[in-house]
Design an enzyme around this catalytic site. Structure first.
Site, short mmCIF file in Angstrom:
data_model
loop_
_atom_site.label_atom_id
_atom_site.label_comp_id
_atom_site.label_asym_id
_atom_site.label_seq_id
_atom_site.Cartn_x
_atom_site.Cartn_y
_atom_site.Cartn_z
N SER A 140 35.88 25.64 37.47
CA SER A 140 35.51 26.75 36.51
C SER A 140 35.18 26.34 35.16
O SER A 140 35.43 25.40 34.88
CB SER A 140 36.29 26.99 36.91
OG SER A 140 36.77 28.65 35.70
N TYR A 153 45.36 31.30 34.35
CA TYR A 153 44.41 30.73 35.01
C TYR A 153 43.77 29.90 34.82
O TYR A 153 43.65 28.85 34.72
CB TYR A 153 43.08 32.55 35.15
CG TYR A 153 42.06 31.69 35.69
CD1 TYR A 153 41.73 31.95 37.02
CD2 TYR A 153 40.64 31.73 34.55
CE1 TYR A 153 40.38 31.31 38.24
CE2 TYR A 153 39.85 31.43 36.37
CZ TYR A 153 39.81 31.14 37.00
OH TYR A 153 38.32 30.55 37.76
#
Length: 259
Positions: A140, A153
């Protein structure tokens, strides 16, 4: 099944995973897919009829990952690429939340975003070694920069970077290991059930498109189909044969900071 390439994809029922199924099918691959529920299975069956090998289950369950690989081999005969793509978001969960909420969310996020990758790769590895295949993980923009999620996250996606480097080194020269870091992409990514975010979807957040536009130098929010090309490159035996331990960012420049 001859020499046709075979790819197995987790998190294949929505978002980037669903677009990966479409793209690899269009590129001539045989595809097996792990989805989390019957609704996603029905969606794939409607679009692809019986062209896919589909497994419904929890990506955190090692037996489910083993089932995915077994059914892939039973149907297609071999495996060339495993794509670890399943993931959840934390909806900017703050460290100031009650510890019980943080702890349970951390465990769930790391189980899906990190441990399930280890599990899937472990299950696929014996078959990938037979074919000198490859692994591609979904990292990501949050693997490289803050602002794309909360600390749970972001920590999970930073862990993926370490996994790519360590496994690329460990498994060379038999198996290549790489990742793609999407960012600024509007998907149906949900959150952790532990924090009560499992019914939420990123694409439904008010103002999400404008927020991404403001964070992205290229000035627009991507769709899943905009970010899948690097996966095809990394999976390719021809174009990707000299690539391992590499993470390709495709984030509209988001990791560079605001323009």
């Amino acid at each position: 099944m001859g020499n046709q390439q075979v790819v197995s994809i987790t998190g294949a029922g929505s978002g980037i995973g669903l677009e990966l199924v479409r793209s690899f099918k269009s590129a001539g691959y045989y595809v097996s897919a792990l989805v989390r529920n019957e609704e996603q299975e029905a969606l794939l069956c409607k679009e692809f009829k019986d062209a896919l090998e589909i497994v419904v289950g929890d990506v955190r369950d090692h037996a489910t990952n083993e089932k995915l690989i077994k059914q892939t081999i039973d149907r297609f005969g071999h495996l060339d690429c495993f794509i670890a793509n399943a993931g959840i978001w934390d909806y900017m969960l703050s460290i100031e939340e009650p510890w019980e909420k943080i702890s349970s969310s951390f465990d769930e996020i790391f189980d899906i975003n990190v441990k399930s990758y280890f599990s899937g790769i472990s299950a696929a590895l014996p078959e990938l070694k037979k074919t000198n295949g490859s692994v591609v993980m979904t990292a990501s923009v949050s693997s490289h920069a803050v602002g794309g999620g909360g600390s749970c996250y972001i920590a999970s996606k930073h862990a993926v970077l370490g996994m790519v480097k360590a496994l690329a080194y460990e498994l060379a020269p038999e198996v290549r290991v790489n990742a793609v870091s999407p960012g600024g992409t509007v998907t149906s990514l949900c959150g952790s059930a532990s924090a009560g975010f499992d019914k939420m979807h990123m694409k439904d957040m008010p103002g999400i498109d404008d927020m991404i536009k403001g964070l992205t130098p290229l000035g627009f929010a991507a769709k899943p189909e905009d970010v899948v090309a690097p996966y095809l490159l990394l999976a390719s035996r021809k174009q990707g044969k000299f690539i391992t331990g590499t993470v390709i960012s495709i984030d509209g420049g988001m990791a560079l900071g605001r323009k």
